[in-house]
Write an enzyme that holds these catalytic residues in place. Sequence first.
Site, PDB file in Angstrom:
ATOM      1  N   ASP A  21       0.878  -1.025  -0.190  1.00  0.00           N
ATOM      2  CA  ASP A  21      -0.252   0.314   0.018  1.00  0.00           C
ATOM      3  C   ASP A  21       0.755   1.332   0.063  1.00  0.00           C
ATOM      4  O   ASP A  21       0.707   2.267   0.910  1.00  0.00           O
ATOM      5  CB  ASP A  21      -1.077   0.207   1.496  1.00  0.00           C
ATOM      6  CG  ASP A  21      -1.476  -1.706   1.323  1.00  0.00           C
ATOM      7  OD1 ASP A  21      -1.666  -2.025  -0.048  1.00  0.00           O
ATOM      8  OD2 ASP A  21      -2.052  -1.972   2.136  1.00  0.00           O
ATOM      9  N   GLU A 197     -10.985  -1.355  -3.418  1.00  0.00           N
ATOM     10  CA  GLU A 197      -9.989  -0.371  -2.568  1.00  0.00           C
ATOM     11  C   GLU A 197      -9.308   0.186  -2.772  1.00  0.00           C
ATOM     12  O   GLU A 197      -8.976  -0.157  -4.305  1.00  0.00           O
ATOM     13  CB  GLU A 197     -10.381  -1.735  -1.673  1.00  0.00           C
ATOM     14  CG  GLU A 197      -9.260  -2.177  -2.272  1.00  0.00           C
ATOM     15  CD  GLU A 197      -8.640  -3.931  -0.857  1.00  0.00           C
ATOM     16  OE1 GLU A 197      -9.446  -3.794  -0.457  1.00  0.00           O
ATOM     17  OE2 GLU A 197      -7.973  -4.316  -1.297  1.00  0.00           O
TER      18      GLU A 197
END
Length: 284
Positions: A21, A197
Amino acid sequence: MNFTDITEDDEKAPLIEQRADPYIYYHTDGYYYFTASVPEYDRIEIRRAWFLKGLKDAEPFVIWRKHSDGPMSWHIWAPELHYINNKWYIYFAAGRAEDPWWIRTYVLENDSPDPFSGEWVEKGELKSEWDSFMLDTTTFEHKGKHYAVWAQKRQERTENSALYIAEMENPCKLKLPQTLLSVPEFDWECRGFKVNEGASVLKRNGKIFITYSASATDASYCMGLLYADENADLLKAESWKKSDRPVFVTDSAKKIFGPGHNSFTCNRDRNQDYLVYHARPYAE
C-alpha cells in the site's frame, strides 16, 4: 545519469521491498515522503529522501504504534500522509485485537512543519454515514474544496467493499451524505472477493482520475479506473464514468503479480507522473 529521474531499469526492480500500500508524497520542501503498510501491521512509519530512488535506503522513522487493545490495536493498514491547511495528517485503517476485522479509518495530526518532529495526535475515527468495514481513505483538493475517497462495506453488505466520495468539513470530519462511486460488478473485480478499494487520485488534462484496486489480494488483484470532468459535480454519481476493463493486471512474463493499491507522485520538475504500486514477484 540524471538521478532525479526513474529509469527503465529502475522500473524492473522494486523501489522498496516488503512494503504494501505504498504512498509517496512530493512536498514543497523538496523532499519525497514515503509511508506504507509494514509486514507486522503494528506501527506507522515514514521516511524521506531528496530523490525518489533515495527512499530505498532512507531510514524509517516510527511516528505511532498500535494500541494494546480496543480500537487501533490490530491490522494497522495503508497509511497515507497528507499536508492540509499547514498541518500534517495521516489516514490509516485499523482493527481491534478482540475483533481483527473490525476495520475502521482513523486520523493522526501533527502541526509541526516537519513531520519528523512535533507530536502526532490521535484525532479519532473518521466516521461515515453508517458504521461498517471501512479502509483505504485518500484525500484531494479541487477548486478550493477537500474531498475524501474511501472503501467501505455497503449497508446491503452485498460485497466486501465499494468506493465512496464525500466532501470534507475539515481534515478530520466528512461532510455527509456520501456518494457511491463504484461497486464490484465485472468479473475482474470479483475474483476471490468482491472488492473495490485502494483509491488514488490524479488531476490531469481537464479530468479527475481515480484508480482503484479490485478482487482478492493475490495474482487476481488488479487496477480499475474512474474518471470525471474537472468541472462536473464530483458528488454526483452520474458525473463519473468507469472503465469496463482493468488498466493494470498481472504480467507473469515480467514477474509482476497482483499489482494494486497505488499512489501517484511526480519528478522534481513536476512534468512527469509516476504510478507507485505494490506487487509480488510470485503468483502464490
